[in-house]
Design a protein around this motif. Structure first.
Motif, mmCIF file in Angstrom:
data_model
loop_
_atom_site.group_PDB
_atom_site.id
_atom_site.type_symbol
_atom_site.label_atom_id
_atom_site.label_comp_id
_atom_site.label_asym_id
_atom_site.label_seq_id
_atom_site.Cartn_x
_atom_site.Cartn_y
_atom_site.Cartn_z
ATOM 1 N N LEU A 125 36.849 63.760 -26.917
ATOM 2 C CA LEU A 125 37.584 62.933 -27.893
ATOM 3 C C LEU A 125 38.554 62.005 -27.178
ATOM 4 O O LEU A 125 39.117 62.375 -26.144
ATOM 5 N N PRO A 126 38.769 60.811 -27.746
ATOM 6 C CA PRO A 126 39.737 59.899 -27.129
ATOM 7 C C PRO A 126 41.124 60.547 -27.060
ATOM 8 O O PRO A 126 41.575 61.167 -28.026
ATOM 9 N N GLU A 127 41.773 60.390 -25.903
ATOM 10 C CA GLU A 127 43.058 61.061 -25.652
ATOM 11 C C GLU A 127 44.177 60.568 -26.557
ATOM 12 O O GLU A 127 45.153 61.282 -26.797
ATOM 13 N N SER A 128 44.047 59.332 -27.039
ATOM 14 C CA SER A 128 45.163 58.720 -27.770
ATOM 15 C C SER A 128 45.393 59.336 -29.154
ATOM 16 O O SER A 128 46.365 59.001 -29.814
ATOM 17 N N TYR A 129 44.514 60.220 -29.591
ATOM 18 C CA TYR A 129 44.684 60.850 -30.902
ATOM 19 C C TYR A 129 45.198 62.276 -30.736
ATOM 20 O O TYR A 129 44.703 63.017 -29.876
ATOM 21 N N SER A 130 46.140 62.670 -31.578
ATOM 22 C CA SER A 130 46.562 64.074 -31.600
ATOM 23 C C SER A 130 45.397 64.902 -32.156
ATOM 24 O O SER A 130 44.425 64.342 -32.683
ATOM 25 N N ASP A 131 45.522 66.217 -32.089
ATOM 26 C CA ASP A 131 44.440 67.080 -32.585
ATOM 27 C C ASP A 131 44.148 66.789 -34.058
ATOM 28 O O ASP A 131 42.999 66.598 -34.455
ATOM 29 N N ALA A 132 45.202 66.743 -34.866
ATOM 30 C CA ALA A 132 44.997 66.502 -36.307
ATOM 31 C C ALA A 132 44.456 65.098 -36.551
ATOM 32 O O ALA A 132 43.553 64.902 -37.376
ATOM 33 N N GLU A 133 44.965 64.128 -35.832
ATOM 34 C CA GLU A 133 44.514 62.734 -36.035
ATOM 35 C C GLU A 133 43.054 62.544 -35.631
ATOM 36 O O GLU A 133 42.368 61.666 -36.157
ATOM 37 N N ALA A 134 42.596 63.331 -34.658
ATOM 38 C CA ALA A 134 41.214 63.175 -34.179
ATOM 39 C C ALA A 134 40.200 63.762 -35.162
ATOM 40 O O ALA A 134 39.049 63.319 -35.210
ATOM 41 N N ALA A 135 40.623 64.738 -35.968
ATOM 42 C CA ALA A 135 39.668 65.448 -36.830
ATOM 43 C C ALA A 135 38.884 64.511 -37.761
ATOM 44 O O ALA A 135 37.646 64.584 -37.813
ATOM 45 N N PRO A 136 39.553 63.602 -38.482
ATOM 46 C CA PRO A 136 38.791 62.760 -39.427
ATOM 47 C C PRO A 136 37.803 61.815 -38.753
ATOM 48 O O PRO A 136 36.905 61.288 -39.421
ATOM 49 N N LEU A 137 37.952 61.591 -37.455
ATOM 50 C CA LEU A 137 36.980 60.731 -36.768
ATOM 51 C C LEU A 137 35.591 61.356 -36.848
ATOM 52 O O LEU A 137 34.584 60.661 -36.837
ATOM 53 N N LEU A 138 35.542 62.700 -36.956
ATOM 54 C CA LEU A 138 34.290 63.411 -36.732
ATOM 55 C C LEU A 138 33.340 63.435 -37.919
ATOM 56 O O LEU A 138 32.178 63.802 -37.769
ATOM 57 N N CYS A 139 33.811 63.065 -39.108
ATOM 58 C CA CYS A 139 32.848 62.862 -40.207
ATOM 59 C C CYS A 139 33.175 61.575 -40.930
ATOM 60 O O CYS A 139 32.367 60.660 -40.979
ATOM 61 N N ALA A 140 34.388 61.504 -41.484
ATOM 62 C CA ALA A 140 34.784 60.283 -42.188
ATOM 63 C C ALA A 140 34.546 59.075 -41.278
ATOM 64 O O ALA A 140 33.980 58.062 -41.698
ATOM 65 N N GLY A 141 34.937 59.187 -40.037
ATOM 66 C CA GLY A 141 34.790 58.086 -39.093
ATOM 67 C C GLY A 141 33.339 57.801 -38.764
ATOM 68 O O GLY A 141 32.878 56.654 -38.800
ATOM 69 N N LEU A 142 32.601 58.865 -38.470
ATOM 70 C CA LEU A 142 31.201 58.684 -38.044
ATOM 71 C C LEU A 142 30.311 58.184 -39.165
ATOM 72 O O LEU A 142 29.495 57.279 -38.971
ATOM 73 N N ILE A 143 30.457 58.771 -40.343
ATOM 74 C CA ILE A 143 29.627 58.336 -41.473
ATOM 75 C C ILE A 143 30.034 56.930 -41.885
ATOM 76 O O ILE A 143 29.205 56.086 -42.228
ATOM 77 N N GLY A 144 31.349 56.687 -41.828
ATOM 78 C CA GLY A 144 31.839 55.354 -42.145
ATOM 79 C C GLY A 144 31.275 54.321 -41.186
ATOM 80 O O GLY A 144 30.821 53.246 -41.600
#
Ligand SMILES: [Zn+2]
Ligand SMILES: [Zn+2]
Length: 324
Positions: free
Chosen positions: A130-149
């Motif tokens: 995961l990109p380092e610039s995101y905190s653990d909580a901030e990185a979570a939505p990248l993994l579905c909302a972000g990808l499907i989006g």
């Protein structure tokens, strides 16, 4: 938090600590996003989940143990686990670079235990740094909302005027990507939802209004993230000739019948299913470059039922993320 029957609440439970098999990582869960798909599973709209099941397919975890065949990850790495948990690699879809449609795909938090837990195991071949610039909580939505989006956005081609119906988790990420790419966003929310409309405008939407309103200009394309079938004819109506309407959700209420005239002139309606690992690699590289920020609402793991209820009621501005 264990799900054991559709329509029932998740229950706190103690499960056996999972041991990673050859290709798996064992992760200490750092954060796990709550997705609309989780609600569809809880409500029985997506049938045939593994039972009992640990939900959650936006997992950020720390590698605690590795199987003997794992490549590319080390103890202590921070990794992300998405919805796509397994593909066979041999079916016609996999051979055609469409592993998102694999005949034998298995999905995290649906057929495979997911991240509403303190620990989980995941097949390393479907995990990502995961990109380092995101905190653990901030990185979570990248993994579905972000990808499907991201996959939905790609399918709109080079649409300059993009409608987004349902301004939740996926939309808030897509809007930022689309702005970065120089597109104009027209955000449609539940009629009267001023808070969601303000949120869309803050994220750079050119216009925000109710889904019953006509946008000031015709749309080149629209993405529907809300699980409301009636939005399909509404979006077609707002689209120009040759425009595409992409349904980005895994479940939707029935689409009402509509006059052929709305589809005429080469308008297209299509859905987007799952993700490929290529989508994930592209998106996880693009998100930090595009300055995508995620708005999250961290909640304790034990509050999983409350998080699901708040998502159902549309009470969240941002993405609920469970933190064990
Ligand atoms: Zn396959
Ligand atoms: Zn999801």
């Amino acid at each position: 938090m264990v799900f054991d029957a559709p329509g029932s609440k998740l229950k706190p439970g103690e499960l056996k600590m999972p041991e990673p098999s050859r290709h798996q990582l064992r992760l200490r869960v750092l954060a796990c996003g709550v997705c609309r798909t989780d609600l569809h599973i809880v409500d029985g709209e997506l049938t045939g989940p593994k039972l009992p099941l640990v939900l959650g397919h936006e997992i950020v975890g720390r590698v605690e143990a590795l199987g003997s065949a794992v490549n590319g990850f080390a103890l202590g790495d921070r990794v992300g686990v998405p919805w796509l948990g397994f593909t066979d690699g041999t079916c016609p879809y996999c051979r055609n670079a469409e592993e998102n449609l694999c005949d034998n795909a298995r999905f995290t938090g649906y057929q495979i235990d997911g991240g509403y837990a303190s620990h989980t195991v995941a097949d390393a071949r479907y995990c990502f740094h995961l990109p380092e610039s995101y905190s653990d909580a901030e990185a979570a939505p990248l993994l579905c909302a972000g990808l499907i989006g991201y996959r939905s956005l790609k399918i709109t081609g080079d649409a300059a005027r993009l409608g987004i119906y349902g301004f939740g988790a996926a939309a808030h990420i897509v809007a930022q990507l689309a702005r970065y790419q120089g597109r104009q966003i027209f955000a449609f929310t539940r009629p009267g939802d001023a808070r969601a409309q303000d949120f869309a405008l803050e994220l750079g939407a050119a216009w925000a209004g109710g889904s019953d309103e006509t946008p000031p200009q015709e749309l080149d394309a629209a993405i529907i993230f809300a699980a409301v079938g009636a939005l399909v004819p509404a979006a077609l109506k707002a689209s120009r000739k040759g425009g595409v309407v992409v349904c980005g959700g895994i479940h939707m209420s029935d689409i009402p019948s509509f006059p052929y005239e709305l589809l005429w002139e080469e308008r297209v309606v299509r859905s987007v299913a799952n993700l490929t690992r290529e989508d994930a690699r592209e998106f996880l590289a693009l998100a930090p470059k595009a300055g995508v920020k995620t708005t999250v609402v961290p909640m304790p793991l034990a509050a999983a039922n409350e998080a699901l209820d708040r998502l159902r009621q549309g009470e969240l501005t941002g993405v609920a993320v469970l933190v064990p």
